[in-house]
Design a protein around this motif. Structure first.
Motif, PDB file in Angstrom:
ATOM      1  N   TRP A 203       0.839  -1.203   0.000  1.00  0.00           N
ATOM      2  CA  TRP A 203       0.000   0.000   0.000  1.00  0.00           C
ATOM      3  C   TRP A 203       0.874   1.253   0.000  1.00  0.00           C
ATOM      4  O   TRP A 203       0.477   2.278  -0.576  1.00  0.00           O
ATOM      5  CB  TRP A 203      -0.958   0.004   1.186  1.00  0.00           C
ATOM      6  CG  TRP A 203      -0.316   0.051   2.553  1.00  0.00           C
ATOM      7  CD1 TRP A 203       0.046  -1.007   3.327  1.00  0.00           C
ATOM      8  CD2 TRP A 203       0.026   1.231   3.284  1.00  0.00           C
ATOM      9  NE1 TRP A 203       0.607  -0.575   4.512  1.00  0.00           N
ATOM     10  CE2 TRP A 203       0.590   0.788   4.518  1.00  0.00           C
ATOM     11  CE3 TRP A 203      -0.097   2.587   3.044  1.00  0.00           C
ATOM     12  CZ2 TRP A 203       1.042   1.700   5.483  1.00  0.00           C
ATOM     13  CZ3 TRP A 203       0.362   3.480   4.004  1.00  0.00           C
ATOM     14  CH2 TRP A 203       0.920   3.028   5.205  1.00  0.00           C
ATOM     15  N   GLN A 204       2.075   1.161   0.599  1.00  0.00           N
ATOM     16  CA  GLN A 204       2.969   2.331   0.632  1.00  0.00           C
ATOM     17  C   GLN A 204       3.375   2.757  -0.762  1.00  0.00           C
ATOM     18  O   GLN A 204       3.589   3.940  -1.032  1.00  0.00           O
ATOM     19  CB  GLN A 204       4.197   2.027   1.475  1.00  0.00           C
ATOM     20  CG  GLN A 204       3.935   1.853   2.968  1.00  0.00           C
ATOM     21  CD  GLN A 204       3.692   0.404   3.358  1.00  0.00           C
ATOM     22  OE1 GLN A 204       3.330  -0.420   2.523  1.00  0.00           O
ATOM     23  NE2 GLN A 204       3.916   0.076   4.622  1.00  0.00           N
ATOM     24  N   THR A 205       3.483   1.785  -1.680  1.00  0.00           N
ATOM     25  CA  THR A 205       3.863   2.109  -3.052  1.00  0.00           C
ATOM     26  C   THR A 205       2.809   2.966  -3.733  1.00  0.00           C
ATOM     27  O   THR A 205       3.115   3.830  -4.566  1.00  0.00           O
ATOM     28  CB  THR A 205       4.080   0.810  -3.859  1.00  0.00           C
ATOM     29  OG1 THR A 205       5.078   0.027  -3.232  1.00  0.00           O
ATOM     30  CG2 THR A 205       4.475   1.121  -5.287  1.00  0.00           C
ATOM     31  N   ILE A 206       1.548   2.752  -3.364  1.00  0.00           N
ATOM     32  CA  ILE A 206       0.445   3.447  -4.019  1.00  0.00           C
ATOM     33  C   ILE A 206       0.101   4.755  -3.312  1.00  0.00           C
ATOM     34  O   ILE A 206      -0.088   5.786  -3.970  1.00  0.00           O
ATOM     35  CB  ILE A 206      -0.818   2.558  -4.053  1.00  0.00           C
ATOM     36  CG1 ILE A 206      -0.478   1.173  -4.618  1.00  0.00           C
ATOM     37  CG2 ILE A 206      -1.922   3.232  -4.856  1.00  0.00           C
ATOM     38  CD1 ILE A 206       0.052   1.170  -6.028  1.00  0.00           C
ATOM     39  N   ILE A 207       0.039   4.724  -1.988  1.00  0.00           N
ATOM     40  CA  ILE A 207      -0.417   5.920  -1.274  1.00  0.00           C
ATOM     41  C   ILE A 207       0.572   6.385  -0.204  1.00  0.00           C
ATOM     42  O   ILE A 207       0.274   7.297   0.574  1.00  0.00           O
ATOM     43  CB  ILE A 207      -1.796   5.684  -0.602  1.00  0.00           C
ATOM     44  CG1 ILE A 207      -1.737   4.520   0.393  1.00  0.00           C
ATOM     45  CG2 ILE A 207      -2.859   5.456  -1.630  1.00  0.00           C
ATOM     46  CD1 ILE A 207      -3.037   4.312   1.162  1.00  0.00           C
TER      47      ILE A 207
END
Length: 208
Positions: A203-207
């Protein structure tokens, strides 16, 4: 006048969906809160026990009864999205608190799992958004538990009885493969998930 799923305003560019896989138990509450701050968070079924998203969605009459009792002692703290049939022949007070509805027949949705219906609705009405999926484990823990809330309610355990959980999980995965067309919009954020139908990422990659 009833409001349906397509009437729900979702302004965020990213939607996060929290399923029921046990991997959610390993997520720090600080991470869940950060995800909620940066996306539109949809949880399902018994999630209010430990997860408070922007929306909680359910489709089963038994879940309606459970949530009715749960919220009889608590203030409503999110938007309710419920399947119309989940209140059939029921006079539960919770009925009047439901904000949005869906009907799988009306929407011509395939399958019979809540998460499969939800992802189809997102695909239909919000195709330009990224959808991060958490708790899509598709595996069983200790040959008994497949859902994080198995430790909090015995409803699913009693319902399953001697049914092979693996078979149910495979059916759910097969339905996602069959009924979802725009799989590029879904990101599987469960690191050890056995489901390979969506691109995996953090999720860190996206947001983040």
């Amino acid at each position: 006048m009833k409001k349906y799923f397509q009437d729900m305003p979702i302004k965020e560019s990213v939607i996060s969906v929290f399923g029921s896989g046990n991997s959610i138990n390993n997520m720090p509450s600080s991470e869940v809160e950060q995800i909620k701050q940066h996306s539109f968070m949809i949880t399902m079924n018994y999630a209010p026990i430990k997860l408070v998203g922007h929306v909680n969605m359910w489709s089963d009459k038994k879940v309606s009864t459970w949530l009715n009792d749960f919220y009889a002692k608590r203030d409503k703290n999110n938007i309710f999205l419920a399947r119309e049939r989940a209140f059939r022949n029921s006079n539960l007070p919770l009925y009047g608190k439901v904000d949005y509805w869906f009907d799988e027949k009306r929407e011509k949705l395939g399958g019979n799992y809540t998460i499969v219906w939800l992802l189809q609705l997102l695909e239909k009405y919000f195709p330009q958004k990224k959808v991060l999926v958490f708790g899509l484990d598709m595996q069983v823990i200790d040959n008994k538990r497949s859902k994080w809330y198995d430790d909090h309610t015995d409803y699913d355990r009693a319902k399953r009885g001697n049914v092979r959980i693996e078979r149910k999980l495979n059916l759910c995965a097969n339905q996602m493969d069959r009924y979802l067309r725009n799989k590029e919009m879904f990101i599987n954020c469960t690191k050890d998930s056995m489901y390979e139908g969506f691109t995996k990422s953090t999720w860190q990659t996206i947001i983040g």
